[in-house]
Every structure is written in C-alpha cells, then in structure tokens.
Design a protein around this motif. Sequence first.
Motif, mmCIF file in Angstrom:
data_model
loop_
_atom_site.group_PDB
_atom_site.id
_atom_site.type_symbol
_atom_site.label_atom_id
_atom_site.label_comp_id
_atom_site.label_asym_id
_atom_site.label_seq_id
_atom_site.Cartn_x
_atom_site.Cartn_y
_atom_site.Cartn_z
ATOM 1 N N ASN A 37 0.816 -1.228 0.000
ATOM 2 C CA ASN A 37 0.000 0.000 0.000
ATOM 3 C C ASN A 37 0.847 1.274 0.000
ATOM 4 O OD1 ASN A 37 -2.290 -1.744 0.306
ATOM 5 N ND2 ASN A 37 -1.899 -1.795 2.512
ATOM 6 N N ARG B 223 -2.027 1.283 -3.164
ATOM 7 C CA ARG B 223 -2.984 1.593 -2.117
ATOM 8 C C ARG B 223 -4.398 1.254 -2.609
ATOM 9 N NH1 ARG B 223 -0.202 7.481 -0.911
ATOM 10 N NH2 ARG B 223 1.474 6.696 0.442
ATOM 11 N N ASP C 56 -0.066 5.355 -5.046
ATOM 12 C CA ASP C 56 -1.379 5.623 -5.634
ATOM 13 C C ASP C 56 -1.434 5.196 -7.099
ATOM 14 O OD1 ASP C 56 -2.627 7.269 -3.376
ATOM 15 O OD2 ASP C 56 -0.749 8.345 -3.745
#
Length: 284
Positions: free
Chosen positions: A42, A73, A45
């Motif tokens: 995670n 993520r 983006d």
Amino acid sequence: MNYLNLGCGRRFHLAWTNVNFTSSGEGVIAHNLTTGIPFPDNSFDVVYHSHLLEHFPQNIAELFLKECYRVLRPQGILRVVVPDLEQIALTYLEALKNANDGSQEWAANYEWILLEMYDQTLRNHSGGEMAAYLFQEHIPNQDFIVKRLGIEAKNLIEAGRKRREQHQPNSTPENKPLNLLKQVYRFVRHPNYRRESMLKSLLGEDYSALQVGRFRQSGEVHQWMYDRYSLATLLKKCGLENIIQHSASESYIPQWTSFNLDTEPDGSVYKPDSLFMEGIKPAT
C-alpha cells in the motif's frame, strides 16, 4: 500522490519513484524486478510500467502483477503498456492480403510486420533483424515503420546513418599490427576481455552457444505477447477492477499527459504500437 514507474529505462519523470534493472539516470533505483518490488504494501497511488511485462515468462508476469497490486494503495491505479498483439496481427493480415494482390509497397510492409511478430521473440543477438532492417541505407517503407514505432524507429534509423558515416574499415594490412596491439592491451588491462578470451579458447565452437544463452537471458527478448482480452483477463485474475483499455493520452491518472511517459510534449504517441490498459485496486 505517490507514483511508481517500473522498468523505466530512460523514460521517467522526476516526480515519480523510478525503478529499473540498472540505474539509467539520476535518482533511478537499480533493482531486479523479477525478485519482487522493493516497497511495502500500500505504498503508491499509481503504478506504471511500459513494454516491460512482455519480457517476463507468463508465470513470472503474473507474480509481477500481483506485486504491483500489493504495493498499490486501495483505489490505486495500475497502468500497463505492452506491444499490442491484436494490432500486429491485424496489420499482418492486411499486409498479407495486399502483398498477395501484388502491391510492392505492402510487400515491404509484410516483410517488416513479420519481423515485429517474430524477431523480438526469436532473436539471438541484440537488436536482431529489426535493427538490421532499420540500419539499411535505403528503407523502402520508412514512413510505415515510423508510424508504427514512433520516435524509437527514428532514433534507430538515425543511429544506422551515423554508423555508416563513421564506419572505417580496419582490416587493411597496415592496420593489422595496431589491431593486434589493441587486443593485447585489452587482454592485459581488462579482466572481462581476458575471461572471455579464455572461455572462447576453451569452449571452441560451443562458445557461440554460451553467447546465445547469455543473450536469451539478458531480458531483451519477448517472452510473451498480449492482446486486450488476455491482458484484461490477467489483470482481473490479479484482483484489479474497472479494467479498461485507454489510448496513450487517456487515463484514470489525473493530469496524465503532463508526465510525458506515453506521449511526447507535442502530443504524439511515444510507442504507437502499444496496448494501454488500466485497472483499479478495490477499496477493501
């Protein structure tokens, strides 16, 4: 947002985290991506890679995409760019029909598209027959090739021109002593040259097989090809949702074209022969 560009080569943006098998520029992280992605779960983006996946065997490609999923993520975007097998196949069929109907223009295009289909998978030396074709002094279908490959074709054609201009035969009798001295110097000063000379002497004819094997494992050749169905299926298998085929300039990624990864500043496509596909990691 945190952006990750994997297998970036020399095509990267300084606002991104850029990873390549060898460092190819300032800030580019060197890492063997066949062993995983060196970041925690995670972390990003956006994860992006272009003309990388096809260099992995199928089983490694799936593991690699699962690694991309891991470092994304929730609601993160994965953008994958690969050579478009469907486009190549359709162009081949068009070239076959027109060449068979007697078109000399399409006969040359047919010869080229066969190279696109096979050479990058079967070649045993860097550049293969595609580079040899583009290094010709006269390329009968240059516009066709540039339209398919973009700036990379232009660069190879220019490299071929420069090589022809700079080529100086050095096998004349007066150059032989100088060439011998150069070989002796390399043998004494360069361990790799010395090692290769010894291997060549020990292996004899088998040395060429060693060279081919090394090249085949170097990462240049294509191990698999993808079309919109097979790539979408693989992305779905790895857990991604909202999978969609985009153009070079379209993306879920905000302000995508500002990064000039799939497009040039003038809006032209960097690799026109590509399939552009994205998926999103589920929220939970």
